[in-house]
Design a protein around this motif. Structure first.
Motif, short mmCIF file in Angstrom:
data_model
loop_
_atom_site.label_atom_id
_atom_site.label_comp_id
_atom_site.label_asym_id
_atom_site.label_seq_id
_atom_site.Cartn_x
_atom_site.Cartn_y
_atom_site.Cartn_z
N ARG A 47 29.09 46.26 -25.00
CA ARG A 47 28.68 47.65 -24.83
C ARG A 47 29.20 48.22 -23.51
O ARG A 47 29.35 49.43 -23.36
N VAL A 49 32.17 47.89 -22.24
CA VAL A 49 33.56 48.35 -22.27
C VAL A 49 33.92 49.12 -23.54
O VAL A 49 35.05 49.59 -23.66
N ASP A 50 33.00 49.26 -24.48
CA ASP A 50 33.31 49.91 -25.74
C ASP A 50 33.22 51.43 -25.64
O ASP A 50 32.45 52.08 -26.35
N ASP A 51 34.01 52.01 -24.75
CA ASP A 51 34.05 53.46 -24.58
C ASP A 51 35.46 53.86 -24.14
O ASP A 51 35.78 53.81 -22.95
N PHE A 53 36.77 56.62 -23.69
CA PHE A 53 36.83 57.82 -22.84
C PHE A 53 36.36 57.54 -21.42
O PHE A 53 36.38 58.42 -20.57
N ASN A 54 35.93 56.31 -21.17
CA ASN A 54 35.43 55.93 -19.85
C ASN A 54 36.57 55.35 -19.03
O ASN A 54 36.87 54.16 -19.11
N MET A 55 37.24 56.20 -18.26
CA MET A 55 38.31 55.78 -17.36
C MET A 55 37.83 55.98 -15.93
O MET A 55 37.04 56.87 -15.65
N ASP A 56 38.33 55.16 -15.02
CA ASP A 56 37.99 55.37 -13.63
C ASP A 56 39.08 54.81 -12.74
O ASP A 56 39.92 54.01 -13.17
N GLU A 58 39.17 53.21 -8.87
CA GLU A 58 38.43 52.79 -7.68
C GLU A 58 39.36 52.04 -6.74
O GLU A 58 39.96 51.04 -7.12
N HIS A 63 41.03 51.68 -14.36
CA HIS A 63 40.45 50.92 -15.46
C HIS A 63 40.45 51.77 -16.73
O HIS A 63 39.90 52.88 -16.74
N ARG A 65 39.42 51.53 -20.87
CA ARG A 65 38.56 50.74 -21.74
C ARG A 65 38.84 50.99 -23.22
O ARG A 65 39.23 52.09 -23.60
N SER A 66 38.62 49.97 -24.02
CA SER A 66 38.79 50.05 -25.49
C SER A 66 40.13 50.67 -25.86
O SER A 66 40.20 51.70 -26.51
#
Length: 222
Positions: A47, A49-51, A53-56, A58, A63, A65-66
């Protein structure tokens, strides 16, 4: 040789095949599946990393994801849990690019696993297959990958060497041959069966007598 879209197999299956060809065939050819505590824990860990649209970004590290991946040479498609992008300083090497984060990037795929580091290569072949897919898709070179194990809560880095790549290619070829023939390999009981969620199904008397999907379906109609 290159496979077509219709021939592509789910990439994560290579880990199941390396663990037990029969388990893979039951799950991916015969569409049989049962969860146990280990598979549920793995789903829960993912759960994080299963997104897609979640980029970042740092401290200069990106990073993603998926990330969908595909290789027509291996005949695989699937999802990479996490890609870690670092600035690429070698101007002679092909770079990975991301519209949201301009620059030249090297790629390291990272796979999340719920347990701990394995004594065999069943995790490593899955990660290496992801790397080969990414190399084919983006014309890049990936030297290393990493795992984050939920039980130990630490990262383990591996090298994508020629031995591991050859192992992936061998497994891919075997998986496609079995998939095309519809063959369910014979049961080979071992200590691995203790952690397999399909153990009860696998060892049922009717299924043990059914070496192929077609024969297995006949047993269901009896």
């Amino acid at each position: 040789m290159e496979y077509s879209d219709d021939d592509l197999l789910w990439l994560s299956g290579i880990q199941h095949y390396a663990f037990c060809p029969r388990q893979w065939a039951l799950a991916y050819i015969d569409q049989q599946w049962q969860d146990n505590s280990l598979t549920i824990e793995g789903t829960w860990l993912h759960r994080i990393v299963d997104d897609p649209f979640n980029m970042d970004c740092e401290e200069g590290i990106v990073h993603l994801r998926s990330v969908p991946v595909k290789s027509y040479r291996l005949g695989f498609y699937g999802i990479a849990d996490l890609l870690e992008l670092s600035p690429l300083t070698d101007t002679t090497q092909k770079a990975f690019t991301v519209p949201k984060y301009p620059g030249r990037w090297s790629v390291m795929p990272i796979e999340y696993k719920h347990g701990k580091e394995k004594s065999d290569d069943i995790d490593e072949v899955q990660l290496c297959a992801q790397a080969i897919c990414l190399e084919e898709m983006y014309n890049i070179k990936i030297d290393h990958g990493a795992f984050f194990y939920g039980k130990t809560r630490r990262r383990t880095t591996i090298s994508m060497d020629d031995t591991l790549r050859h192992r992936v290619e061998q497994l891919s070829e075997e998986m496609h041959k079995n998939n095309q023939s519809g063959t369910i390999p014979d049961a080979a009981p071992s200590n691995k069966c203790r952690s397999c969620s399909l153990a009860d199904l696998c060892m049922s008397p009717d299924l043990r007598k059914a070496p192929t999907v077609s024969n297995y379906l006949k047993t269901l109609s009896l």
